[in-house]
Design an enzyme around this catalytic site. Structure first.
Site, PDB file in Angstrom:
ATOM      1  N   LEU A  33       0.815  -1.220   0.000  1.00  0.00           N
ATOM      2  CA  LEU A  33       0.000   0.000   0.000  1.00  0.00           C
ATOM      3  C   LEU A  33       0.846   1.266   0.000  1.00  0.00           C
ATOM      4  CD1 LEU A  33      -2.753  -1.082   2.551  1.00  0.00           C
ATOM      5  CD2 LEU A  33      -2.690  -1.399   0.065  1.00  0.00           C
ATOM      6  N   GLY A  36      -1.666   6.390  -2.562  1.00  0.00           N
ATOM      7  CA  GLY A  36      -2.842   6.277  -3.439  1.00  0.00           C
ATOM      8  C   GLY A  36      -3.903   5.386  -2.815  1.00  0.00           C
ATOM      9  N   HIS A  37      -3.469   4.219  -2.322  1.00  0.00           N
ATOM     10  CA  HIS A  37      -4.414   3.308  -1.674  1.00  0.00           C
ATOM     11  C   HIS A  37      -5.017   3.953  -0.415  1.00  0.00           C
ATOM     12  CE1 HIS A  37      -1.481   0.391  -3.593  1.00  0.00           C
ATOM     13  NE2 HIS A  37      -2.613  -0.015  -4.110  1.00  0.00           N
ATOM     14  N   GLN A  61      -4.473 -10.996 -13.115  1.00  0.00           N
ATOM     15  CA  GLN A  61      -4.328  -9.601 -13.519  1.00  0.00           C
ATOM     16  C   GLN A  61      -2.974  -9.350 -14.158  1.00  0.00           C
ATOM     17  OE1 GLN A  61      -6.663  -7.881 -10.181  1.00  0.00           O
ATOM     18  NE2 GLN A  61      -5.674  -6.011 -10.862  1.00  0.00           N
ATOM     19  N   GLN A 127     -10.475  -0.337 -15.345  1.00  0.00           N
ATOM     20  CA  GLN A 127     -10.963  -1.246 -14.303  1.00  0.00           C
ATOM     21  C   GLN A 127     -12.201  -0.666 -13.621  1.00  0.00           C
ATOM     22  OE1 GLN A 127      -8.141  -3.298 -11.557  1.00  0.00           O
ATOM     23  NE2 GLN A 127      -8.942  -1.892 -10.053  1.00  0.00           N
TER      24      GLN A 127
END
Ligand code: AMP
Length: 253
Positions: A33, A36-37, A61, A127
């Site tokens: 993380l 941004g997260h 992914q 996404q």
């Protein structure tokens, strides 16, 4: 903060939150993380009472030649960060759990957590658009929230993969955001031709050694390529490769 590995236990916990009248938010991540997260967790907290962060490196992914095995994993630090940000629970599903594709994992997470809201970053523009569409098509009673891209002060979009950038690569990677900001400025100055904007972006990143996978003006909702920019409902999507690394970035136009 609770830590769950069992989907059943997380589901029971989430249902209990709701019985107590608490709304639940979900922030799906692949861990490692960064700011941004954390901005997504903060955004989720504005819209619900309890935030669940899922951490799962989804093998499907990654393209066959991509960095699945080497993708950074930092579960302990990640859990500590979630706790500090005030998340109520972290979900660490076991890798043997069989997930296929982004929509499948997110649909499974939606069924397990039954969140009222789910927050996704604009960083992964397609996404978020695909998931928003899935929520509509499958009638998930979930509000999808898109959080803006968090950047370093010099413009580079934060990414778990930035850790792989050497100082020289990092400098050259600034060409992506520079090119996108220039495109946005050109649109603000009246440019409407996607071809003109796409050429300029390609030139800028190519000059720094990056090879565009795509550099495309699209409709922000349908992701259809556009010949002409429609200010307010278009986005410029960019993916580039250099020295085995692939970076993505985008701007709303
Ligand atoms: P990932 O862990 O890369 O799968 O990303 C998990 C979530 O964090 C996705 O919704 C991403 O769009 C979001 N995210 C990743 N980087 C950023 C960023 N720099 N700014 C905002 N959101 C981000």
């Amino acid at each position: 903060m609770k830590t769950f590995t069992s989907p059943e236990e997380l589901h029971a916990w989430s249902m209990e939150q709701k019985r107590q009248g608490r709304t639940v938010g979900l922030v799906p991540t692949m861990g490692c993380l960064h700011e941004g997260h954390l901005s997504l967790i903060r955004e989720a907290k504005k819209h619900c009472d309890a935030v669940v962060v899922s951490i799962f490196v989804n093998p499907t992914q990654f393209a066959p030649n991509e960095d699945y095995a080497a993708y950074p994993r930092k579960e302990e630090t990640d859990c500590a960060l979630c706790d500090t940000e005030g998340a109520s629970a972290v979900f660490l599903p076991k890798p043997e759990t069989h997930f296929r594709g982004v929509c499948t994992i997110v649909a499974k997470l939606f069924n397990i957590v039954a969140p009222d809201v789910a927050v996704f970053g604009q960083k992964d523009f397609q996404q978020e658009a695909v998931i928003r569409r899935m929520v509509r098509d499958l009638n998930f009673p979930i509000r999808v929230i898109r959080a803006p891209i968090v950047r370093d002060p010099d413009g580079l979009a934060k990414s778990s993969r930035n850790a792989y950038l050497s100082p020289e690569m990092r400098t050259s990677a600034l060409s992506l955001s520079r090119a996108l900001f220039a495109a946005k400025q050109a649109v603000e100055a009246g440019e409407r031709s996607s071809a003109v904007l796409e050429d300029a972006v390609r030139k800028e990143v190519t000059a720094s050694g990056w090879v565009p996978d795509y550099a495309t003006v699209v409709d922000a909702q349908t992701l259809e390529p556009l010949a002409e920019v429609r200010p307010g409902s278009s986005a410029f999507l960019l993916a580039c490769r250099k020295a085995g690394l692939r970076l993505i970035d985008n701007v709303l136009l």
